[in-house]
Design a protein around this motif. Structure first.
Motif, PDB file in Angstrom:
ATOM      1  N   LYS A  37       1.556  -0.887  -0.152  1.00 53.99           N
ATOM      2  CA  LYS A  37      -0.072  -0.065   0.369  1.00 53.99           C
ATOM      3  C   LYS A  37       0.652   1.129  -0.245  1.00 53.99           C
ATOM      4  CE  LYS A  37      -4.303  -2.033   2.462  1.00 53.99           C
ATOM      5  NZ  LYS A  37      -5.149  -1.011   3.105  1.00 53.99           N
ATOM      6  N   GLU A  38       0.197   2.162  -0.666  1.00 56.51           N
ATOM      7  CA  GLU A  38       1.007   3.425  -0.938  1.00 56.51           C
ATOM      8  C   GLU A  38       0.875   4.160   0.955  1.00 56.51           C
ATOM      9  OE1 GLU A  38      -1.145   5.448  -4.574  1.00 56.51           O
ATOM     10  OE2 GLU A  38       0.944   5.214  -4.842  1.00 56.51           O
ATOM     11  N   ARG A  39       2.085   4.688   1.460  1.00 54.75           N
ATOM     12  CA  ARG A  39       2.136   5.399   2.653  1.00 54.75           C
ATOM     13  C   ARG A  39       3.312   6.545   3.028  1.00 54.75           C
ATOM     14  NH1 ARG A  39       2.734  -0.366   4.760  1.00 54.75           N
ATOM     15  NH2 ARG A  39       0.796  -0.723   5.286  1.00 54.75           N
ATOM     16  N   GLY A  40       2.677   7.759   3.175  1.00 48.81           N
ATOM     17  CA  GLY A  40       3.389   8.300   3.902  1.00 48.81           C
ATOM     18  C   GLY A  40       3.591   9.391   2.576  1.00 48.81           C
ATOM     19  N   MET A  41       5.075   9.291   2.359  1.00 46.71           N
ATOM     20  CA  MET A  41       4.911  10.884   0.732  1.00 46.71           C
ATOM     21  C   MET A  41       4.359  10.346   0.028  1.00 46.71           C
ATOM     22  SD  MET A  41       6.218  13.325   0.273  1.00 46.71           S
ATOM     23  CE  MET A  41       6.489  14.893  -0.406  1.00 46.71           C
ATOM     24  N   ASP A  42       4.641   9.012  -0.411  1.00 41.81           N
ATOM     25  CA  ASP A  42       4.060   8.295  -1.913  1.00 41.81           C
ATOM     26  C   ASP A  42       2.699   8.956  -2.088  1.00 41.81           C
ATOM     27  OD1 ASP A  42       6.471   7.288  -2.125  1.00 41.81           O
ATOM     28  OD2 ASP A  42       6.493   5.203  -1.416  1.00 41.81           O
ATOM     29  N   LYS A  43       1.916   8.311  -0.960  1.00 40.72           N
ATOM     30  CA  LYS A  43       0.151   8.950  -0.974  1.00 40.72           C
ATOM     31  C   LYS A  43      -0.231   9.675  -0.946  1.00 40.72           C
ATOM     32  CE  LYS A  43      -3.905   7.465   0.866  1.00 40.72           C
ATOM     33  NZ  LYS A  43      -4.428   6.556   2.171  1.00 40.72           N
ATOM     34  N   VAL A  44       0.681  10.717  -0.499  1.00 38.80           N
ATOM     35  CA  VAL A  44       0.520  12.402  -0.954  1.00 38.80           C
ATOM     36  C   VAL A  44       0.827  12.648  -2.149  1.00 38.80           C
ATOM     37  CG1 VAL A  44       1.060  14.483  -0.535  1.00 38.80           C
ATOM     38  CG2 VAL A  44       0.955  12.491   1.392  1.00 38.80           C
ATOM     39  N   LEU A  45       1.723  11.564  -2.642  1.00 37.34           N
ATOM     40  CA  LEU A  45       2.001  12.214  -4.495  1.00 37.34           C
ATOM     41  C   LEU A  45       0.964  11.837  -4.973  1.00 37.34           C
ATOM     42  CD1 LEU A  45       6.116  12.252  -4.182  1.00 37.34           C
ATOM     43  CD2 LEU A  45       4.812  14.085  -4.119  1.00 37.34           C
ATOM     44  N   SER A  46       1.168  10.313  -4.696  1.00 35.47           N
ATOM     45  CA  SER A  46      -0.405  10.028  -5.549  1.00 35.47           C
ATOM     46  C   SER A  46      -1.659  10.657  -6.184  1.00 35.47           C
ATOM     47  CB  SER A  46      -0.145   8.394  -5.118  1.00 35.47           C
ATOM     48  OG  SER A  46      -1.827   8.474  -6.106  1.00 35.47           O
ATOM     49  N   ILE A  47      -1.817  11.181  -4.585  1.00 39.40           N
ATOM     50  CA  ILE A  47      -3.466  12.022  -4.769  1.00 39.40           C
ATOM     51  C   ILE A  47      -2.697  13.346  -5.320  1.00 39.40           C
ATOM     52  CG2 ILE A  47      -4.907  13.446  -3.052  1.00 39.40           C
ATOM     53  CD1 ILE A  47      -4.374  11.039  -1.127  1.00 39.40           C
ATOM     54  N   TRP A  48      -1.351  14.101  -5.279  1.00 41.65           N
ATOM     55  CA  TRP A  48      -1.566  15.117  -5.702  1.00 41.65           C
ATOM     56  C   TRP A  48      -1.351  15.379  -7.326  1.00 41.65           C
ATOM     57  CZ3 TRP A  48      -1.735  20.320  -5.048  1.00 41.65           C
ATOM     58  CH2 TRP A  48      -1.493  20.694  -3.575  1.00 41.65           C
TER      59      TRP A  48
END
Length: 92
Positions: A57-68
């Protein structure tokens, strides 16, 4: 009257085009910051994908960048539609 309307329309289109350029540059920068864990391009050529059934699962900064990236992609699509509609209706 028609000339003033076309002038206003061209200013609106120009403003949205600048906004599109800013969004696209932000998408490029975020794409460069995203994590490159897997070699999806090479695995597609080789026919293998080792991470197909892994629980990651994407977590942390990876998830934030993916949402952006998703948000900016949707914004880019909407701005492009607005530019097309304004160009075809007001400037035509």
């Amino acid at each position: 009257m028609l000339l003033a309307n076309a002038s206003t329309g061209s200013i609106v289109v120009f403003t949205f085009e600048i906004l599109m350029m800013v969004v696209s540059i932000m998408m490029i920068v975020i794409g460069l910051f995203q994590n490159k864990k897997s070699q999806t391009g090479l695995s597609a050529l080789n026919g293998g994908n080792e991470e197909l059934f892994s629980n990651s699962k994407e977590r942390g900064m990876d998830k934030v960048l993916s949402i952006w990236m998703l948000s900016l992609g949707i914004a880019f699509f909407v701005i492009t539609l607005v530019v097309c509609i304004v160009t075809n209706t007001v400037l035509a």
